[in-house]
Write a protein that holds these residues in place. Sequence first.
Motif, PDB file in Angstrom:
ATOM      1  N   ILE A 188      86.701 -59.288 -30.370  1.00  0.00           N
ATOM      2  CA  ILE A 188      87.789 -59.880 -31.398  1.00  0.00           C
ATOM      3  C   ILE A 188      87.534 -59.037 -32.555  1.00  0.00           C
ATOM      4  O   ILE A 188      86.620 -58.558 -33.112  1.00  0.00           O
ATOM      5  CB  ILE A 188      87.475 -61.177 -31.798  1.00  0.00           C
ATOM      6  N   ASP A 189      88.773 -58.386 -33.041  1.00  0.00           N
ATOM      7  CA  ASP A 189      89.177 -57.722 -34.117  1.00  0.00           C
ATOM      8  C   ASP A 189      89.235 -58.662 -35.181  1.00  0.00           C
ATOM      9  O   ASP A 189      90.261 -59.480 -35.275  1.00  0.00           O
ATOM     10  CB  ASP A 189      90.187 -56.713 -34.166  1.00  0.00           C
ATOM     11  N   THR A 190      88.445 -58.933 -36.117  1.00  0.00           N
ATOM     12  CA  THR A 190      88.386 -59.951 -36.995  1.00  0.00           C
ATOM     13  C   THR A 190      89.264 -59.638 -38.311  1.00  0.00           C
ATOM     14  O   THR A 190      89.525 -60.544 -39.126  1.00  0.00           O
ATOM     15  CB  THR A 190      86.781 -60.218 -37.534  1.00  0.00           C
ATOM     16  N   HIS A 191      89.515 -58.463 -38.609  1.00  0.00           N
ATOM     17  CA  HIS A 191      90.447 -58.188 -39.571  1.00  0.00           C
ATOM     18  C   HIS A 191      91.431 -56.662 -39.495  1.00  0.00           C
ATOM     19  O   HIS A 191      90.657 -55.675 -39.322  1.00  0.00           O
ATOM     20  CB  HIS A 191      89.693 -57.861 -40.956  1.00  0.00           C
ATOM     21  N   CYS A 192      92.596 -56.970 -39.297  1.00  0.00           N
ATOM     22  CA  CYS A 192      93.530 -55.868 -39.266  1.00  0.00           C
ATOM     23  C   CYS A 192      95.016 -56.257 -39.847  1.00  0.00           C
ATOM     24  O   CYS A 192      95.037 -57.519 -40.174  1.00  0.00           O
ATOM     25  CB  CYS A 192      93.693 -55.613 -37.764  1.00  0.00           C
ATOM     26  N   HIS A 193      95.571 -55.379 -39.870  1.00  0.00           N
ATOM     27  CA  HIS A 193      97.147 -55.663 -40.523  1.00  0.00           C
ATOM     28  C   HIS A 193      97.868 -55.144 -39.306  1.00  0.00           C
ATOM     29  O   HIS A 193      97.700 -54.309 -38.724  1.00  0.00           O
ATOM     30  CB  HIS A 193      97.332 -54.803 -41.869  1.00  0.00           C
ATOM     31  N   LEU A 194      98.881 -55.850 -38.989  1.00  0.00           N
ATOM     32  CA  LEU A 194      99.914 -55.672 -37.879  1.00  0.00           C
ATOM     33  C   LEU A 194     101.224 -56.033 -38.654  1.00  0.00           C
ATOM     34  O   LEU A 194     101.663 -56.948 -38.838  1.00  0.00           O
ATOM     35  CB  LEU A 194      99.811 -56.543 -36.826  1.00  0.00           C
ATOM     36  N   SER A 195     102.215 -54.586 -38.726  1.00  0.00           N
ATOM     37  CA  SER A 195     103.353 -54.794 -39.345  1.00  0.00           C
ATOM     38  C   SER A 195     104.176 -53.906 -38.764  1.00  0.00           C
ATOM     39  O   SER A 195     104.009 -52.678 -38.346  1.00  0.00           O
ATOM     40  CB  SER A 195     103.218 -54.265 -41.032  1.00  0.00           C
ATOM     41  N   LEU A 196     105.355 -54.244 -38.799  1.00  0.00           N
ATOM     42  CA  LEU A 196     106.522 -53.309 -38.038  1.00  0.00           C
ATOM     43  C   LEU A 196     106.604 -51.966 -39.076  1.00  0.00           C
ATOM     44  O   LEU A 196     107.219 -50.915 -38.525  1.00  0.00           O
ATOM     45  CB  LEU A 196     107.768 -53.849 -38.004  1.00  0.00           C
ATOM     46  N   GLU A 197     106.209 -52.040 -40.381  1.00  0.00           N
ATOM     47  CA  GLU A 197     106.101 -50.958 -41.065  1.00  0.00           C
ATOM     48  C   GLU A 197     105.286 -49.723 -40.744  1.00  0.00           C
ATOM     49  O   GLU A 197     105.393 -48.746 -40.715  1.00  0.00           O
ATOM     50  CB  GLU A 197     105.569 -51.394 -42.490  1.00  0.00           C
ATOM     51  N   ILE A 228      92.807 -60.894 -31.857  1.00  0.00           N
ATOM     52  CA  ILE A 228      92.868 -60.544 -33.131  1.00  0.00           C
ATOM     53  C   ILE A 228      93.250 -61.110 -34.200  1.00  0.00           C
ATOM     54  O   ILE A 228      93.978 -62.097 -33.974  1.00  0.00           O
ATOM     55  CB  ILE A 228      93.632 -58.983 -33.197  1.00  0.00           C
ATOM     56  N   ILE A 229      92.501 -61.157 -35.499  1.00  0.00           N
ATOM     57  CA  ILE A 229      92.953 -61.821 -36.651  1.00  0.00           C
ATOM     58  C   ILE A 229      93.800 -60.832 -37.539  1.00  0.00           C
ATOM     59  O   ILE A 229      93.061 -59.945 -38.106  1.00  0.00           O
ATOM     60  CB  ILE A 229      91.631 -62.411 -37.104  1.00  0.00           C
ATOM     61  N   ASP A 258      97.083 -64.455 -28.211  1.00  0.00           N
ATOM     62  CA  ASP A 258      95.924 -64.017 -28.804  1.00  0.00           C
ATOM     63  C   ASP A 258      95.972 -63.386 -30.215  1.00  0.00           C
ATOM     64  O   ASP A 258      95.115 -62.646 -30.366  1.00  0.00           O
ATOM     65  CB  ASP A 258      95.657 -62.733 -27.806  1.00  0.00           C
ATOM     66  N   VAL A 259      96.982 -63.707 -31.109  1.00  0.00           N
ATOM     67  CA  VAL A 259      96.780 -63.424 -32.563  1.00  0.00           C
ATOM     68  C   VAL A 259      96.727 -64.371 -33.315  1.00  0.00           C
ATOM     69  O   VAL A 259      97.271 -65.606 -33.442  1.00  0.00           O
ATOM     70  CB  VAL A 259      98.084 -62.561 -32.843  1.00  0.00           C
ATOM     71  N   TYR A 260      95.710 -64.618 -34.311  1.00  0.00           N
ATOM     72  CA  TYR A 260      95.641 -65.478 -35.325  1.00  0.00           C
ATOM     73  C   TYR A 260      95.634 -64.819 -36.705  1.00  0.00           C
ATOM     74  O   TYR A 260      95.890 -63.582 -36.686  1.00  0.00           O
ATOM     75  CB  TYR A 260      94.045 -66.003 -35.276  1.00  0.00           C
ATOM     76  N   GLY A 271      91.830 -68.771 -41.834  1.00  0.00           N
ATOM     77  CA  GLY A 271      91.192 -68.400 -43.205  1.00  0.00           C
ATOM     78  C   GLY A 271      92.015 -67.886 -44.312  1.00  0.00           C
ATOM     79  O   GLY A 271      93.219 -67.844 -44.096  1.00  0.00           O
ATOM     80  N   ILE A 272      91.644 -67.684 -45.498  1.00  0.00           N
ATOM     81  CA  ILE A 272      92.232 -67.325 -46.421  1.00  0.00           C
ATOM     82  C   ILE A 272      91.816 -65.766 -46.858  1.00  0.00           C
ATOM     83  O   ILE A 272      90.603 -65.655 -47.252  1.00  0.00           O
ATOM     84  CB  ILE A 272      92.192 -68.283 -47.909  1.00  0.00           C
TER      85      ILE A 272
END
Length: 251
Positions: A3-12, A32-33, A54-56, A88-89
């Motif tokens: 699990i990737d616990t921290h990433c950013h996923l943006s169309l940018e 992934i989170i 599979d995305v949180y 999470g926050i």
Amino acid sequence: MFIDTHCHLSLEDYDDIDIVLKENREAGIDKIIISGCTRESIVETLSYIDVYEDVYATIGYHPSEALITSDDDLSLLEKQIQHHKVVGIGEIGLDYHYGKEDILEQQDLFRKQMNLAQKYHLPVVIHSRDATEDTIRILKEYPNVKGDIHCFSGSLETARIYLSMGYYLGIGGVVTFKNSKLGSVIQEIGLDSILLETDSPYLAPEPNRGKKNSSKYIPDIAKKLGELLDLSIDEVSRKTLQNTNRLFDLQ
Ligand code: NI
């Protein structure tokens, strides 16, 4: 399985989210989170968790948003965090790297979101840059809140303080960098409180350093941890998954 616990996923940053997620699955990344930490990226992040199984998400206002985050934004955030796939926050915290003009606003925003974490029993994902002392001081005001020190790259002493407070350390590409001192810290503390993360699109691990990062590179980070601790990649996977499940409730 990872699990990737921290990433950013943006169309940018990525042209096609479906392709990113397909490549993740092929690399053994099951979940992934993603973190939304500006007004716009929170909305974008929330749109993905409804569509992709599979995305949180973790959501919360980054310290760089301190001067432009309103009480209305925070009232909306309080509603947004009640989505069942918001686990999470964050990332929330303090960043003094670019100066300290907004230090009071940063601390105020940080505390307001820690209050939300306490109220809703949610873990926090902490961004702390050049602000270790104040971060620890504020986290200690909330002994019931637990979380992840995202992209940890501090000293052994700092690591031990966070661990004694029950926090986990998010370890990413930096541990694979040639001059990183993080390896020797990991060798002292072991895997008991380690979470794997990429923080993509930033900080790709070796051998892809400098390229756009992606969750599919998580096994490269796991491999490095295995080398440091003389463990197989499967053992690293099992142990870090256990840690992830203890902190985040991924249903
Ligand atoms: Ni991040």
